[in-house]
Design an enzyme around this catalytic site. Structure first.
Site, short mmCIF file in Angstrom:
data_model
loop_
_atom_site.label_atom_id
_atom_site.label_comp_id
_atom_site.label_asym_id
_atom_site.label_seq_id
_atom_site.Cartn_x
_atom_site.Cartn_y
_atom_site.Cartn_z
N TYR A 193 84.97 14.38 74.75
CA TYR A 193 84.99 13.14 73.97
C TYR A 193 83.72 13.07 73.13
O TYR A 193 82.66 13.54 73.55
CB TYR A 193 85.03 11.90 74.88
CG TYR A 193 86.38 11.55 75.44
CD1 TYR A 193 87.19 10.60 74.81
CD2 TYR A 193 86.85 12.13 76.60
CE1 TYR A 193 88.42 10.25 75.33
CE2 TYR A 193 88.08 11.80 77.14
CZ TYR A 193 88.87 10.84 76.50
OH TYR A 193 90.09 10.51 77.02
N ASP A 231 91.93 4.41 75.92
CA ASP A 231 91.91 2.94 75.92
C ASP A 231 92.32 2.39 74.56
O ASP A 231 92.42 3.12 73.57
CB ASP A 231 90.50 2.44 76.23
CG ASP A 231 89.99 2.91 77.58
OD1 ASP A 231 90.79 3.03 78.51
OD2 ASP A 231 88.77 3.16 77.69
#
Length: 251
Positions: A110, A53
């Site tokens: 992540y 993102d």
């Protein structure tokens, strides 16, 4: 076509995300413009393994460059790195076969970083400053454990209601593990799964922080993971999120 697998690192602060978008500055767009600048041709394609993102960083974005000639690889990558902006860099590279599938992923890792101490100029672009209360690591881990396993994450995603109802997006996902680590005055929350939905990690991070802060209950989070209730207006800032590694089933 020749296929080159690269490991791309970037500071996502100045970009709208990985995916190329009209009139927006994206990682994919910058990489494609740089390749064109080096080879003076549009006869290539670029594919990324993760659609990070806007504002999200990467140590290990895996990218395939398909090109219609075989370049001198070291010189080609050197030229790309020289032409890329200083916040994007190719750290590893190699040719891969036509049978290699970029999306044959075993897992992605992540890490979301929190600063639970004083403001840090050096790392402020890469962490969320959380000064509302002192974070209890054990309690935070207990809340994180709610999200491990297979659940319906539609209420912990950036998908619109129409996108969910379209059936084009799989919202039942499995998170393999979520681990909380304290490193000096930083706290890292590590997420491992085969894949994640848009904004999923950021909604989870803000929800667990607000749960510890008593703004939402664990029972409410559990109900939401069963698909009940409504989406909460909690989404952590993108800057604390980093794509740390990608593991393929085979190369």
């Amino acid at each position: 076509m020749y296929r080159i697998l690269i490991n791309l690192q970037y500071d996502g602060s100045s970009y709208c995300g990985w995916i190329k978008q009209k009139n927006q500055n994206s990682i994919q767009g910058v990489l494609e413009k740089t390749i064109f600048k080096v080879i003076k041709s549009n006869n290539f394609k670029v594919y990324g393994v993760s659609k990070t993102d806007a504002g999200v960083h990467a140590l290990s974005q895996k990218v395939i460059i398909e090109i219609n000639f075989q370049p001198a690889l070291n010189k080609f990558i050197w030229a790309l790195n020289k032409a890329l902006p200083s916040d994007i860099h190719i750290s590893e590279f190699d040719y891969v076969s036509a049978s290699f599938e970029l999306h044959d992923v075993k897992c992605k890792k992540y890490v979301y970083t929190l600063n639970n101490s004083i403001w840090d100029l050096k790392n402020n672009r890469y962490e969320l400053e959380w000064s509302k209360n002192l974070i209890n690591i054990k309690q935070l881990q207990d809340i994180c454990n709610i999200f491990v396993g297979e659940h319906d994450f539609k209420l912990f995603s950036g998908l619109s209601e129409s996108e969910v109802n379209s059936g084009n997006f799989k919202t039942i996902r499995k998170i393999d593990s979520i681990k909380v680590f304290k490193k000096a005055d930083k706290i890292e929350i590590e997420f491992i799964a085969k894949g994640f939905i848009r904004h999923q990690i950021r909604y989870i991070v803000q929800s667990i922080l607000n749960c510890q802060y008593n703004k939402v209950s664990q029972s409410t989070l559990i109900e939401m993971l069963n698909g009940n209730g409504k989406k909460l207006p909690f989404k952590a800032e993108a800057k604390g999120l980093l794509l740390k590694s990608v593991v393929f089933n085979k190369k």
